[in-house]
Scaffold this motif. Structure first.
Motif, mmCIF file in Angstrom:
data_model
loop_
_atom_site.group_PDB
_atom_site.id
_atom_site.type_symbol
_atom_site.label_atom_id
_atom_site.label_comp_id
_atom_site.label_asym_id
_atom_site.label_seq_id
_atom_site.Cartn_x
_atom_site.Cartn_y
_atom_site.Cartn_z
ATOM 1 N N ASP A 36 136.330 9.933 -40.507
ATOM 2 C CA ASP A 36 137.160 10.887 -39.781
ATOM 3 C C ASP A 36 136.530 11.238 -38.440
ATOM 4 O OD1 ASP A 36 139.520 12.415 -39.718
ATOM 5 O OD2 ASP A 36 138.401 14.225 -40.173
ATOM 6 N N ARG A 37 135.214 11.343 -38.422
ATOM 7 C CA ARG A 37 134.546 11.643 -37.151
ATOM 8 C C ARG A 37 134.719 10.497 -36.157
ATOM 9 N NH1 ARG A 37 130.637 11.476 -33.688
ATOM 10 N NH2 ARG A 37 129.576 13.382 -32.992
ATOM 11 N N THR A 217 148.772 17.654 -28.714
ATOM 12 C CA THR A 217 150.024 17.216 -29.309
ATOM 13 C C THR A 217 149.921 16.964 -30.801
ATOM 14 O OG1 THR A 217 149.484 14.929 -28.715
ATOM 15 C CG2 THR A 217 150.822 16.183 -27.157
ATOM 16 N N ASP A 218 148.737 17.063 -31.406
ATOM 17 C CA ASP A 218 148.585 16.855 -32.844
ATOM 18 C C ASP A 218 147.745 17.959 -33.435
ATOM 19 O OD1 ASP A 218 146.107 16.294 -31.931
ATOM 20 O OD2 ASP A 218 146.129 14.160 -32.441
ATOM 21 N N GLY A 219 147.321 17.736 -34.681
ATOM 22 C CA GLY A 219 146.569 18.785 -35.360
ATOM 23 C C GLY A 219 145.196 19.033 -34.780
ATOM 24 N N ASP A 220 144.640 18.037 -34.103
ATOM 25 C CA ASP A 220 143.311 18.209 -33.515
ATOM 26 C C ASP A 220 143.447 18.772 -32.116
ATOM 27 O OD1 ASP A 220 142.099 17.194 -35.765
ATOM 28 O OD2 ASP A 220 142.243 15.141 -35.060
ATOM 29 N N GLY A 221 143.420 20.097 -31.972
ATOM 30 C CA GLY A 221 143.536 20.722 -30.669
ATOM 31 C C GLY A 221 142.196 20.716 -29.948
ATOM 32 N N TYR A 222 142.245 20.586 -28.635
ATOM 33 C CA TYR A 222 141.030 20.537 -27.835
ATOM 34 C C TYR A 222 141.119 21.532 -26.682
ATOM 35 C CZ TYR A 222 139.799 16.224 -30.255
ATOM 36 O OH TYR A 222 139.470 15.294 -31.213
ATOM 37 N N ASP A 246 129.745 22.482 -19.351
ATOM 38 C CA ASP A 246 128.518 21.702 -19.485
ATOM 39 C C ASP A 246 128.856 20.381 -20.174
ATOM 40 O OD1 ASP A 246 126.047 20.636 -19.836
ATOM 41 O OD2 ASP A 246 125.233 22.283 -21.046
ATOM 42 N N PRO A 247 128.629 19.235 -19.503
ATOM 43 C CA PRO A 247 128.947 17.954 -20.145
ATOM 44 C C PRO A 247 128.222 17.747 -21.464
ATOM 45 C CG PRO A 247 128.555 17.649 -17.789
ATOM 46 C CD PRO A 247 128.170 19.073 -18.111
ATOM 47 N N ALA A 248 127.050 18.360 -21.646
ATOM 48 C CA ALA A 248 126.311 18.187 -22.893
ATOM 49 C C ALA A 248 127.029 18.837 -24.071
ATOM 50 C CB ALA A 248 124.902 18.771 -22.753
ATOM 51 N N LYS A 249 127.901 19.812 -23.793
ATOM 52 C CA LYS A 249 128.614 20.505 -24.863
ATOM 53 C C LYS A 249 130.018 19.951 -25.079
ATOM 54 C CE LYS A 249 126.138 24.859 -24.133
ATOM 55 N NZ LYS A 249 126.272 26.316 -23.818
ATOM 56 N N ALA A 250 130.407 18.975 -24.291
ATOM 57 C CA ALA A 250 131.749 18.407 -24.402
ATOM 58 C C ALA A 250 131.732 17.221 -25.366
ATOM 59 C CB ALA A 250 132.259 17.981 -23.037
ATOM 60 N N ASP A 251 132.840 17.040 -26.071
ATOM 61 C CA ASP A 251 132.977 15.900 -26.970
ATOM 62 C C ASP A 251 133.366 14.634 -26.212
ATOM 63 O OD1 ASP A 251 132.443 17.346 -29.380
ATOM 64 O OD2 ASP A 251 134.442 18.225 -29.235
ATOM 65 N N GLY A 330 134.562 23.973 -31.573
ATOM 66 C CA GLY A 330 133.293 24.014 -30.866
ATOM 67 C C GLY A 330 132.694 22.648 -30.644
ATOM 68 N N SER A 331 132.962 21.714 -31.533
ATOM 69 C CA SER A 331 132.495 20.334 -31.391
ATOM 70 C C SER A 331 133.126 19.501 -32.497
ATOM 71 C CB SER A 331 130.964 20.246 -31.471
ATOM 72 O OG SER A 331 130.527 20.553 -32.783
ATOM 73 N N LEU A 332 133.087 18.189 -32.304
ATOM 74 C CA LEU A 332 133.595 17.299 -33.348
ATOM 75 C C LEU A 332 132.761 17.422 -34.619
ATOM 76 C CD1 LEU A 332 134.494 14.003 -31.449
ATOM 77 C CD2 LEU A 332 136.025 15.777 -32.282
ATOM 78 N N ASP A 333 131.445 17.612 -34.455
ATOM 79 C CA ASP A 333 130.586 17.765 -35.632
ATOM 80 C C ASP A 333 130.990 18.994 -36.441
ATOM 81 O OD1 ASP A 333 129.134 15.511 -34.999
ATOM 82 O OD2 ASP A 333 127.635 16.622 -33.838
ATOM 83 N N ALA A 334 131.294 20.091 -35.734
ATOM 84 C CA ALA A 334 131.721 21.303 -36.443
ATOM 85 C C ALA A 334 133.059 21.089 -37.128
ATOM 86 C CB ALA A 334 131.806 22.471 -35.451
ATOM 87 N N ALA A 335 133.981 20.381 -36.467
ATOM 88 C CA ALA A 335 135.282 20.108 -37.077
ATOM 89 C C ALA A 335 135.143 19.233 -38.307
ATOM 90 C CB ALA A 335 136.212 19.450 -36.055
ATOM 91 N N VAL A 336 134.290 18.197 -38.203
ATOM 92 C CA VAL A 336 134.085 17.306 -39.351
ATOM 93 C C VAL A 336 133.394 18.048 -40.486
ATOM 94 C CG1 VAL A 336 132.849 15.248 -40.114
ATOM 95 C CG2 VAL A 336 134.075 15.220 -37.944
#
Length: 460
Positions: A36-37, A217-222, A246-251, A330-336
């Protein structure tokens, strides 16, 4: 030794298998989370590239279609330029991004500035606006160099004072059509097309629309932000206050305004992750058509389309602005991790429910077995109790029937004994029926009101 029932064996086997199921569930959820990630990472990267291509493509099409040619610069108008302008206006998704079209050229040796009048379809002379005044000196120097026969720097090197400006040298006349005599060599035409972009429209209309289209447009809002690549603290657009800068905090990050070449120039640049160069770098895109827009040579990384055009590719690593996208958690890791914990909770909850069900089934089975044992003992006891009155009745009846007893007193006693045992047998049958009614729930309908004194006497 009593053998365990099949249900007990099945329950024990399931209880032994539950830990194995839990381990397999944990590993499976981990594998699903990793997949999923990767899916989400691919999705957000593709969305960022589509966002970049849509924005750069919108601006690039405007620059390509609105670049002034030598004939238009000489006469101040041309039917071909008018047709290109009208076609661009009719097909552009966001024609509002272009606020003004200027033409910087020379009348004899005098620098002049003209502005496109969309109503009259002509370039009309105008005073130098504040946005172009810092460039007037460089234009004048370029004109003087060309008049003196010296090569000119068409990139107008220098730090830009306004990010809304796009510069394009006047397009030279193309080669003649097949079958016509070659043109005599002509002096290079001096001039630049200057597009002034409407940054306010881009901030308030175009960027929000692209963010909504590609990231929401889908369930994964950014959360989406667009910042100056050289100075990320300079915010161009933010979908909300928590969007990352901060680019370091962006997915996912992607440079915008990333066209390259030597025809169209975006003054002021920055590289991925904070910019590169000294703020004077020029980037652009060059599109020629064979027989119509200058030379048709190709370069490394170029592509030819079916129409014979040589398209300079976008520079994927350079851009004046930087797009930053971050998952709403907050991040993809947090979402996963959130989805993984939810799946683990559901999975282990099901296993726990299954364990409780097996335990309740085992307890219920044992209680049912105990109840069945009690019923068997009850039937055995009732059967034993029924034998005594039945034996007495049968013995007395046989003696009376065979004439063994002839004395009237003894006959009377035999009759009393038969009656007594018959009543006893009837009471026992009545008790059994009442017990059966209580077990089935129908015995409650046989309730009758009793006085409290009768209940007291019954217990005495």
């Amino acid at each position: 030794m009593k053998r365990p029932s099949a249900l007990s064996l099945l329950s024990a086997a399931l209880l032994v298998l539950l830990p194995t199921l839990a381990v397999l569930q944990y590993r499976w959820v981990g594998q699903v989370s990793e997949a999923d990630r990767e899916r989400m990472q691919t999705h957000v990267r593709n969305a960022a590239m589509q966002f970049r291509d849509a924005l750069d493509g919108e601006i690039g099409r405007a620059v390509i279609n609105l670049q002034v040619g030598a004939a238009t610069a000489r006469d101040g108008f041309s039917d071909r330029y008018t047709d290109r302008y009208d076609a661009w206006l009719a097909t552009a998704a966001h024609p509002e991004i272009v606020a003004n079209i200027y033409l910087v050229d020379a009348d004899a040796s005098t620098l002049q500035l003209r502005r496109w009048n969309a109503t009259s379809h002509t370039f009309e002379e105008t005073a130098w606006p504040d946005v172009l005044r810092p460039w007037e000196v460089q234009f004048q120097q370029a004109l003087q160099a060309m008049t003196a026969g010296q090569p000119i720097d068409r990139r107008l090197a220098g730090a830009a004072t306004d990010e809304s400006l796009v510069f394009a040298p006047i397009r030279p006349p193309g080669p003649p059509a097949p079958g016509t005599p070659p043109l005599a060599p002509t002096q290079p035409t001096f001039g630049f097309t200057v597009l002034q972009l409407d940054l306010n429209y881009i901030r308030t209309q175009l960027l929000p629309e692209l963010a909504q289209r590609y990231f929401m447009t889908d369930g994964d809002g950014y959360r989406v932000a667009v910042a100056n690549a050289s100075n990320p603290s300079e915010v161009i657009y933010r979908s909300d206050a928590d969007a990352p800068l901060d680019p370091a905090k962006a997915d996912a990050t992607e440079p915008l305004f990333g066209m390259r070449g030597d025809t169209f120039f975006f003054q002021r640049g920055g590289g991925r992750g904070g910019g590169r160069g000294d703020g004077r770098r020029t980037i652009g895109v060059n599109i020629f058509r064979n027989g119509g827009r200058g030379d048709d040579t190709t370069r490394d990384g170029d592509q030819n389309d079916p129409g014979g055009r040589v398209i300079r590719q976008f520079d994927r690593d350079f851009g004046r602005w930087m797009l930053l996208a971050q998952h709403r958690t907050g991040s993809l890791d947090a979402a996963v991790a959130q989805a993984r914990n939810r799946n683990l909770g559901i999975g282990f909850g099901i296993l726990l429910l299954l364990s409780l069900s097996i335990g309740m089934l085992t307890v219920t089975s044992r209680r049912a077995q105990g109840l069945a044992q009690q019923q068997m003992e009850f039937v055995a006891g009732v059967s034993h109790e029924l034998r005594t009155p039945i034996a007495v009745i049968r013995s007395a009846a046989e003696n009376l029937a065979s004439g063994v007893v002839g004395n009237p007193d003894r006959v009377k006693r035999y009759g009393d004994a038969i009656g007594t045992e018959a009543r006893r047998l009837g009471e026992m049958v009545e008790h059994v029926m009442q017990y059966a009614g209580l077990e089935s729930g129908r015995g409650l309908s046989a309730q009758v009101p009793l006085a409290t004194d009768e209940i007291g006497r019954a217990h005495v």
